[in-house]
Design an enzyme around this catalytic site. Structure first.
Site, PDB file in Angstrom:
ATOM      1  NE  ARG A 233       6.535  23.973  83.550  1.00 11.79           N
ATOM      2  CZ  ARG A 233       5.446  23.586  84.239  1.00 11.79           C
ATOM      3  NH1 ARG A 233       4.354  23.226  83.600  1.00 11.79           N
ATOM      4  NH2 ARG A 233       5.458  23.591  85.568  1.00 11.79           N
ATOM      5  CD  GLU A 262       2.716  29.192  79.956  1.00 11.15           C
ATOM      6  OE1 GLU A 262       2.349  29.262  81.142  1.00 11.15           O
ATOM      7  OE2 GLU A 262       2.851  28.120  79.359  1.00 11.15           O
ATOM      8  CG  HIS A 281       0.045  26.707  82.163  1.00  6.40           C
ATOM      9  ND1 HIS A 281       1.400  26.943  82.165  1.00  6.40           N
ATOM     10  CD2 HIS A 281      -0.114  25.537  82.821  1.00  6.40           C
ATOM     11  CE1 HIS A 281       2.022  25.960  82.801  1.00  6.40           C
ATOM     12  NE2 HIS A 281       1.117  25.093  83.210  1.00  6.40           N
TER      13      HIS A 281
HETATM   14  C1  GLV Z   1       1.576  22.945  85.926  1.00  2.05           C
HETATM   15  O1  GLV Z   1       2.002  23.243  84.874  1.00  2.05           O
HETATM   16  C2  GLV Z   1       2.325  22.338  86.958  1.00  2.05           C
HETATM   17  O2  GLV Z   1       3.540  22.132  86.839  1.00  2.05           O
HETATM   18  O3  GLV Z   1       1.719  22.049  88.009  1.00  2.05           O
END
Ligand code: GLV
Length: 314
Positions: A233, A262, A281
């Site tokens: 994160r 993001e 991501h």
């Molecule tokens: C991705 O970042 C998730 O939390 O699945």
């Protein structure tokens, strides 16, 4: 008849199959208003919701629900959900861990290699038609992975999967975590890890304790030729501090799959830094993993509604 809200279409046929498994009115976000508004309006008589990490579920949303029994998030992370408040209202929160661990660890390892061996930079040089010089002994030298020390911060599922990969690459490994884990590598204190690692990978969840965990003072302890890698994160790193540290050449580079905000602001200084690799991501972004996540998220939701234990409860 149940009412189920779904904010995003998901890979695989699992949502379609839900119709055969439960008598439910399944409502998809229709794209007409913003999702939050749509949720607030439709959650009133909903029994379950299937959301993604973009959908913030806070007190206001939960207070609008009178029948809600389950919040199923299509993610392992649940920092977008007020879990305590949901629990206080007897609403189960479920997530999709395990199925995405390997894909996420692969991506994290990949961006670490990409930054240290300058893979993205090299790709850009060729694609921008800038490969002018002949092969030469000093051209685009990077940093090796094998034989180097990898410091892993956090030793949950993703930390362990990274460790496995690092061992395959003959890295020396050390880790720091709040608690000692049953793994076969040296548990060290955080200062030691930061001062001695050639690569530091963050493998933590985001919560009140880990918010801005990596700040300027901690980055300053890292070696000047070390790299910082994050794929869990973005808010775990104070991004302003990281930018400052990179500008001051306190560390050699960074590889990031996650950001404080993001999508990343196009003016974010990280974008222009050659010694930084950025991906949008993508940790769990393979068709295989995203399909498995859909299977788990749907099963979690159906299980709670039918009175069974979900596969994963937060
Ligand atoms: C991705 O970042 C998730 O939390 O699945």
């Amino acid at each position: 008849m149940y009412k189920i809200l779904i904010t995003h279409e998901l890979p695989g046929n699992y949502i379609n199959d839900m119709k055969n498994k439960i008598d439910a009115d399944i409502l998809f976000y229709d794209g007409r208003k913003n999702i939050r508004q749509w949720l607030i309006e439709n959650i009133k008589d909903a029994d379950g919701i299937l959301i993604t990490l973009n959908d913030r579920i806070d007190e206001e949303i939960i207070d609008n629900a009178s029948k809600l029994r389950v919040i199923s998030t299509y993610s392992v992370g649940y920092d977008h959900i007020d879990v305590n408040y949901a629990k206080s209202k007897s609403i189960a929160v479920t997530n999709t861990p395990e199925v995405l661990t390997d894909a996420t660890a692969d991506l994290i390892f990949g961006i670490m290699m990409a930054v240290s061996r300058r893979i993205v930079e090299g790709n850009e040089i060729i694609k921008n038609n800038q490969w002018a010089s002949e092969w030469n002994p000093y051209y685009m030298l990077g940093t090796e992975i094998h034989g180097k020390t990898l410091g892993i911060i956090g030793m949950g599922r993703i930390g362990r999967a990274i460790l496995k990969r690092a061992e395959g690459f003959d890295m020396e490994t050390i880790y720091y975590s709040k608690h000692k884990h049953d793994v076969n590598i040296n548990y060290v204190d955080l200062n030691y890890l930061l001062k001695n690692s050639d690569f530091v990978i963050i493998a933590l969840d985001l919560n009140n304790e880990t918010y801005h965990f990596m700040d300027y003072d901690k980055i300053k302890l890292m070696k000047s030729d070390a790299y910082l890698i994050n794929g869990t994160r973005g808010k775990i790193i104070n991004e302003r501090d990281l930018i400052k540290a990179l500008n001051e050449k306190i560390i050699k580079g960074a590889a990031l799959d996650v950001f404080e905000n993001e999508p990343l602001d196009p003016d974010n200084p990280l974008i222009k830094m050659k010694n930084v690799v950025l991906t949008p991501h993508l940790g769990s972004a393979t068709l295989e993993t995203r399909s498995k996540m859909a299977e788990v998220a749907v099963k979690n939701l159906l299980n709670v509604l039918s009175g069974e234990e979900p596969l994963y409860k937060v």
